[in-house]
Each structure stands twice: as C-alpha cells, then as structure tokens.
Design a protein around this motif. Sequence first.
Motif, PDB file in Angstrom:
ATOM      1  N   ALA A  14       0.830  -1.206   0.000  1.00 49.79           N
ATOM      2  CA  ALA A  14       0.000   0.000   0.000  1.00 49.79           C
ATOM      3  C   ALA A  14       0.860   1.249   0.000  1.00 49.79           C
ATOM      4  CB  ALA A  14      -0.909   0.014   1.228  1.00 49.79           C
ATOM      5  N   VAL A  15       0.405   2.268  -0.717  1.00 48.14           N
ATOM      6  CA  VAL A  15       1.018   3.596  -0.696  1.00 48.14           C
ATOM      7  C   VAL A  15       0.059   4.538   0.006  1.00 48.14           C
ATOM      8  CG1 VAL A  15       1.729   5.588  -2.074  1.00 48.14           C
ATOM      9  CG2 VAL A  15       2.382   3.284  -2.791  1.00 48.14           C
ATOM     10  N   VAL A  16       0.563   5.288   0.975  1.00 50.69           N
ATOM     11  CA  VAL A  16      -0.216   6.326   1.650  1.00 50.69           C
ATOM     12  C   VAL A  16       0.475   7.659   1.395  1.00 50.69           C
ATOM     13  CG1 VAL A  16      -1.120   7.197   3.834  1.00 50.69           C
ATOM     14  CG2 VAL A  16      -0.957   4.717   3.443  1.00 50.69           C
ATOM     15  N   THR A  17      -0.188   8.548   0.663  1.00 46.26           N
ATOM     16  CA  THR A  17       0.421   9.856   0.418  1.00 46.26           C
ATOM     17  C   THR A  17       0.166  10.781   1.615  1.00 46.26           C
ATOM     18  OG1 THR A  17      -1.476  10.918  -0.691  1.00 46.26           O
ATOM     19  CG2 THR A  17      -0.002   9.559  -2.057  1.00 46.26           C
ATOM     20  N   LEU A  70       4.051  15.979  -5.120  1.00 43.71           N
ATOM     21  CA  LEU A  70       2.926  15.452  -5.885  1.00 43.71           C
ATOM     22  C   LEU A  70       2.182  16.504  -6.688  1.00 43.71           C
ATOM     23  CD1 LEU A  70       1.485  12.792  -3.420  1.00 43.71           C
ATOM     24  CD2 LEU A  70       3.299  12.581  -5.132  1.00 43.71           C
ATOM     25  N   SER A  71       2.636  17.766  -6.607  1.00 41.74           N
ATOM     26  CA  SER A  71       2.078  18.772  -7.509  1.00 41.74           C
ATOM     27  C   SER A  71       2.664  18.629  -8.913  1.00 41.74           C
ATOM     28  CB  SER A  71       2.336  20.184  -6.977  1.00 41.74           C
ATOM     29  OG  SER A  71       3.724  20.492  -6.995  1.00 41.74           O
ATOM     30  N   GLU A  72       3.677  17.755  -9.058  1.00 42.70           N
ATOM     31  CA  GLU A  72       4.319  17.487 -10.347  1.00 42.70           C
ATOM     32  C   GLU A  72       3.900  16.102 -10.836  1.00 42.70           C
ATOM     33  OE1 GLU A  72       6.147  19.556 -12.057  1.00 42.70           O
ATOM     34  OE2 GLU A  72       6.287  21.149 -10.552  1.00 42.70           O
ATOM     35  N   GLU A  73       3.365  16.036 -12.032  1.00 41.43           N
ATOM     36  CA  GLU A  73       2.869  14.759 -12.557  1.00 41.43           C
ATOM     37  C   GLU A  73       3.936  13.675 -12.546  1.00 41.43           C
ATOM     38  OE1 GLU A  73       0.724  12.939 -16.609  1.00 41.43           O
ATOM     39  OE2 GLU A  73       1.533  14.995 -16.593  1.00 41.43           O
ATOM     40  N   ARG A  74       5.132  14.019 -12.986  1.00 44.94           N
ATOM     41  CA  ARG A  74       6.185  13.000 -13.064  1.00 44.94           C
ATOM     42  C   ARG A  74       6.553  12.446 -11.689  1.00 44.94           C
ATOM     43  NH1 ARG A  74       8.610  17.914 -13.994  1.00 44.94           N
ATOM     44  NH2 ARG A  74      10.249  18.545 -12.518  1.00 44.94           N
ATOM     45  N   GLU A  75       6.387  13.285 -10.649  1.00 50.00           N
ATOM     46  CA  GLU A  75       6.686  12.833  -9.298  1.00 50.00           C
ATOM     47  C   GLU A  75       5.652  11.822  -8.805  1.00 50.00           C
ATOM     48  OE1 GLU A  75       9.440  14.410  -6.742  1.00 50.00           O
ATOM     49  OE2 GLU A  75       9.963  13.631  -8.722  1.00 50.00           O
ATOM     50  N   GLY A  87       8.091  -3.202  -3.613  1.00 46.19           N
ATOM     51  CA  GLY A  87       7.190  -4.262  -3.169  1.00 46.19           C
ATOM     52  C   GLY A  87       6.882  -5.321  -4.204  1.00 46.19           C
ATOM     53  N   GLY A  88       7.281  -5.077  -5.447  1.00 45.76           N
ATOM     54  CA  GLY A  88       7.010  -6.029  -6.515  1.00 45.76           C
ATOM     55  C   GLY A  88       5.643  -5.871  -7.139  1.00 45.76           C
ATOM     56  N   LYS A  89       4.809  -4.997  -6.566  1.00 48.57           N
ATOM     57  CA  LYS A  89       3.448  -4.773  -7.058  1.00 48.57           C
ATOM     58  C   LYS A  89       2.868  -3.596  -6.289  1.00 48.57           C
ATOM     59  CE  LYS A  89       1.420  -7.913  -3.672  1.00 48.57           C
ATOM     60  NZ  LYS A  89       0.334  -8.878  -3.395  1.00 48.57           N
ATOM     61  N   LEU A  90       1.639  -3.216  -6.616  1.00 49.04           N
ATOM     62  CA  LEU A  90       0.904  -2.225  -5.846  1.00 49.04           C
ATOM     63  C   LEU A  90      -0.544  -2.679  -5.758  1.00 49.04           C
ATOM     64  CD1 LEU A  90       0.692   0.489  -4.392  1.00 49.04           C
ATOM     65  CD2 LEU A  90       0.248   1.562  -6.604  1.00 49.04           C
ATOM     66  N   ASP A  91      -1.047  -2.787  -4.535  1.00 53.53           N
ATOM     67  CA  ASP A  91      -2.410  -3.256  -4.313  1.00 53.53           C
ATOM     68  C   ASP A  91      -3.353  -2.159  -3.849  1.00 53.53           C
ATOM     69  OD1 ASP A  91      -1.908  -6.244  -4.595  1.00 53.53           O
ATOM     70  OD2 ASP A  91      -0.519  -5.741  -2.977  1.00 53.53           O
ATOM     71  N   ALA A  92      -2.828  -1.169  -3.129  1.00 55.45           N
ATOM     72  CA  ALA A  92      -3.701  -0.147  -2.537  1.00 55.45           C
ATOM     73  C   ALA A  92      -3.002   1.204  -2.553  1.00 55.45           C
ATOM     74  CB  ALA A  92      -4.078  -0.520  -1.111  1.00 55.45           C
ATOM     75  N   LEU A  93      -3.772   2.225  -2.874  1.00 53.87           N
ATOM     76  CA  LEU A  93      -3.299   3.602  -2.825  1.00 53.87           C
ATOM     77  C   LEU A  93      -4.290   4.406  -2.006  1.00 53.87           C
ATOM     78  CD1 LEU A  93      -1.689   6.168  -3.812  1.00 53.87           C
ATOM     79  CD2 LEU A  93      -3.260   6.186  -5.781  1.00 53.87           C
ATOM     80  N   VAL A  94      -3.784   5.193  -1.058  1.00 50.04           N
ATOM     81  CA  VAL A  94      -4.617   6.138  -0.314  1.00 50.04           C
ATOM     82  C   VAL A  94      -4.117   7.541  -0.629  1.00 50.04           C
ATOM     83  CG1 VAL A  94      -5.471   6.906   1.921  1.00 50.04           C
ATOM     84  CG2 VAL A  94      -5.024   4.471   1.526  1.00 50.04           C
ATOM     85  N   ASN A  95      -4.955   8.309  -1.310  1.00 54.66           N
ATOM     86  CA  ASN A  95      -4.606   9.688  -1.665  1.00 54.66           C
ATOM     87  C   ASN A  95      -5.001  10.611  -0.511  1.00 54.66           C
ATOM     88  OD1 ASN A  95      -3.530   9.547  -4.415  1.00 54.66           O
ATOM     89  ND2 ASN A  95      -5.565   8.794  -4.970  1.00 54.66           N
ATOM     90  N   ASN A  96      -4.066  10.781   0.412  1.00 49.38           N
ATOM     91  CA  ASN A  96      -4.316  11.568   1.611  1.00 49.38           C
ATOM     92  C   ASN A  96      -3.650  12.941   1.586  1.00 49.38           C
ATOM     93  OD1 ASN A  96      -4.802  11.970   4.656  1.00 49.38           O
ATOM     94  ND2 ASN A  96      -2.570  11.981   4.513  1.00 49.38           N
ATOM     95  N   ALA A  97      -2.617  13.121   0.763  1.00 48.46           N
ATOM     96  CA  ALA A  97      -1.864  14.379   0.764  1.00 48.46           C
ATOM     97  C   ALA A  97      -2.786  15.562   0.483  1.00 48.46           C
ATOM     98  CB  ALA A  97      -0.749  14.321  -0.283  1.00 48.46           C
TER      99      ALA A  97
END
Length: 256
Positions: A14-17, A70-75, A87-97
């Motif tokens: 999971a990624v948590v911004t 994260l105001s930059e698309e490439r970032e 992690g070899g994959k991505l299963d979950a993203l939380v857009n909290n920023a």
Amino acid sequence: MPDVSLPDLSGIVAVVTGASGQVGHGIALRFAQAGAAVVAHYHRDQASAENLVHRLRETGAAALAVSADLSEERECHRLVAAAVDWGGKLDALVNNAGVQPVQELAGMSVADWRAVVDTNLTSAFCCTQAAADAMRASGGTVTHIASIEATQPATGHAHYTASKAALVMHARNAALEYGPHGIRVNAVSPGLIHRPGLEQAWPEGVRRWEQAAPLTRLGRAEDIGNACVFLASPMAEWISGHNLVVDGGVGAHPTW
C-alpha cells in the motif's frame, strides 16, 4: 502479526500519500497493523516520515519512506514506480496528501487557488492514473481522503471545499472507468479530527462540534485509518464509487 481486530491485509503493498502528517500517519499505521507493507510518502518532513517508518517496522511490517512533490505529474508516477520496485506490485493507494489554508474568497488569487487544487485534487488524479496502470493486471483499490466540507461550505475554505467535492466525484468516475479492470475506487470524508493543541487554538469550535456530534467526540486519525483499511480489504470487495463519511454522526445533526 496482524492486529486481529482489523481485516487481514497480509501480502498487500500500500502507498499512503501525505503519511508524514497526522491523519496520514494514522492511516499508514493501521495498514501496517493489518499486515500490509506500507510505502509512506512525504514531501518535506523527512524526520517525521522516517520516525513513522521506524514505528511501522516495530509492528513487524515492511515499510519504506519515499519523498515526492505530488504537484508534479512525473513525481506522482515516480512514487508509484518506487513502490512497485520495492514491493514487486501495488495493491492499494490512499490519496491523503492535502493542504487546508484559510483565505477569503474575495482576495484569493489564481495562484492561491491552484496551489490548493493541485495539491489536493490534481495530485490524486495523477497518482490514481499511475496506480491504475500498475494495478491493471491484477486489480487493486484506491481511496481518496475527501472531507465533510465536500458538501458543507466553510468561510475561508472555498478552494479547499471545491477540491474535496471534486475528489468525491473523481472517485465515482474512476470507479466507473477502472472497475472493469478489478480496481475499486472510493472516498473517505472525515469530520473534525483531533490534533494536539486544537482545544487551545479553537476552543469554541471544538465545543460546538462535541455538542453537535451524536458520538460526542472529535475524530482520531485511527478512525480514518480503520475506514481506509476496510475499503482496501476483501470485506469491501463489492463497494466502489462510494463516499464513506466518518464524522461521528455530526452530519445527522439538524441545521434548524
């Protein structure tokens, strides 16, 4: 060992911004306690992010801190790529920023408007797009952190409320378009979340909230984390395009 009071997210990456902030910290911690490997995004506060990663590792979770503007698309794309590489994959993203400045609408410049909208909304659009590309083969979940202000205006928050309202609709549209790929997209709308010193800085507001909320208290960061873990879990496998309001019931309070 995952917390048995939470859905089991063992094996999930999971990624948590915005994880260096208070709510992001709570979300990342609950994911880790549920057994997920967590990428904790931060922009400037490296010390807070590294302290968070240390705490997550103490729970037995794998964790990594990644800095990105994260105001930059490439970032946004670089953040997702870093998570997949790690992690070899991505299963979950939380857009909290996000940011929440207070500024009257009459004196707001276009630059002021864009600073909030790009941080709160455009970053979620870009991160979701990048994450969906990574999830397309095997599915996954995306959760936007919106706000009860998405439907309730507040003086000085025109840019913030507009960005949060747009996040709710973006989640619905992304759910529509990404659903055939097994990607679920939802939003969580918190109410007032406690932070250290809030009672001293805004005693009248805290008092009014506690009187209005049927559950009689402010929210805690882990309340939002619990909602995000639920939405990322198999327990929510038929929930997509939904806005889960986590506000202690304050929205049920009559306005007259």
